[in-house]
Motif scaffolding. Structure first.
Motif, PDB file in Angstrom:
ATOM      1  N   PRO A  15       0.816  -1.220   0.000  1.00  0.00           N
ATOM      2  CA  PRO A  15       0.000   0.000   0.000  1.00  0.00           C
ATOM      3  C   PRO A  15       0.852   1.274   0.000  1.00  0.00           C
ATOM      4  N   ALA A  16       1.966   1.254   0.714  1.00  0.00           N
ATOM      5  CA  ALA A  16       2.822   2.432   0.763  1.00  0.00           C
ATOM      6  C   ALA A  16       3.430   2.731  -0.605  1.00  0.00           C
ATOM      7  N   VAL A  17       3.889   1.708  -1.285  1.00  0.00           N
ATOM      8  CA  VAL A  17       4.480   1.902  -2.608  1.00  0.00           C
ATOM      9  C   VAL A  17       3.420   2.384  -3.600  1.00  0.00           C
ATOM     10  N   CYS A  18       2.228   1.821  -3.533  1.00  0.00           N
ATOM     11  CA  CYS A  18       1.146   2.237  -4.442  1.00  0.00           C
ATOM     12  C   CYS A  18       0.747   3.686  -4.205  1.00  0.00           C
ATOM     13  N   LEU A  19       0.577   4.076  -2.962  1.00  0.00           N
ATOM     14  CA  LEU A  19       0.199   5.461  -2.661  1.00  0.00           C
ATOM     15  C   LEU A  19       1.315   6.433  -3.021  1.00  0.00           C
TER      16      LEU A  19
END
Length: 117
Positions: A15-19
């Motif tokens: 999720p961190a990489v996507c955001l």
């Protein structure tokens, strides 16, 4: 499943990489539509922030469903309670994507053709 695979699939890394990627990409895509200029750049930054908050809230709702929570349960307390919950999560996620988005917006004027920063 080992710990590293869990971190990527259901943990915080994916999720961190996507955001973070969205924080960089959204202003760049909006720059294709917005005119050049300082005032337009400020409006673009505001619109990008709103878009990222909406993406963040939707992303967290999808993560809840992906983890097995039924969609009906997310808004069991009412739509306002669900929107507030996911809005709060989206604002917390701004700690991750907002600095990247600021860097992306700050780099947009170097591509201007008709206006000078």
């Amino acid at each position: 499943m080992n710990t590293i695979a869990q971190a990527f699939s259901g943990g915080l890394i994916l999720p961190a990489v996507c955001l973070a990627a969205l924080g960089w990409t959204v202003p760049r895509l909006l720059a294709l539509v917005f005119p050049e200029g300082v005032a337009a750049l400020m409006v673009l930054a505001f619109v990008a922030t709103l878009v990222m908050l909406a993406f963040g809230a939707g992303f967290f709702a999808l993560l809840y469903v992906w983890q097995g929570v039924p969609f009906d349960t997310l808004f069991e307390g009412g739509i306002a309670v669900g929107v507030l919950h996911f809005g709060r999560l989206a604002m917390i996620s701004a700690l991750l994507w907002a600095p990247i988005m600021v860097l992306s917006v700050a780099g947009l004027p170097k591509n201007w053709v008709t206006r000078v920063w």
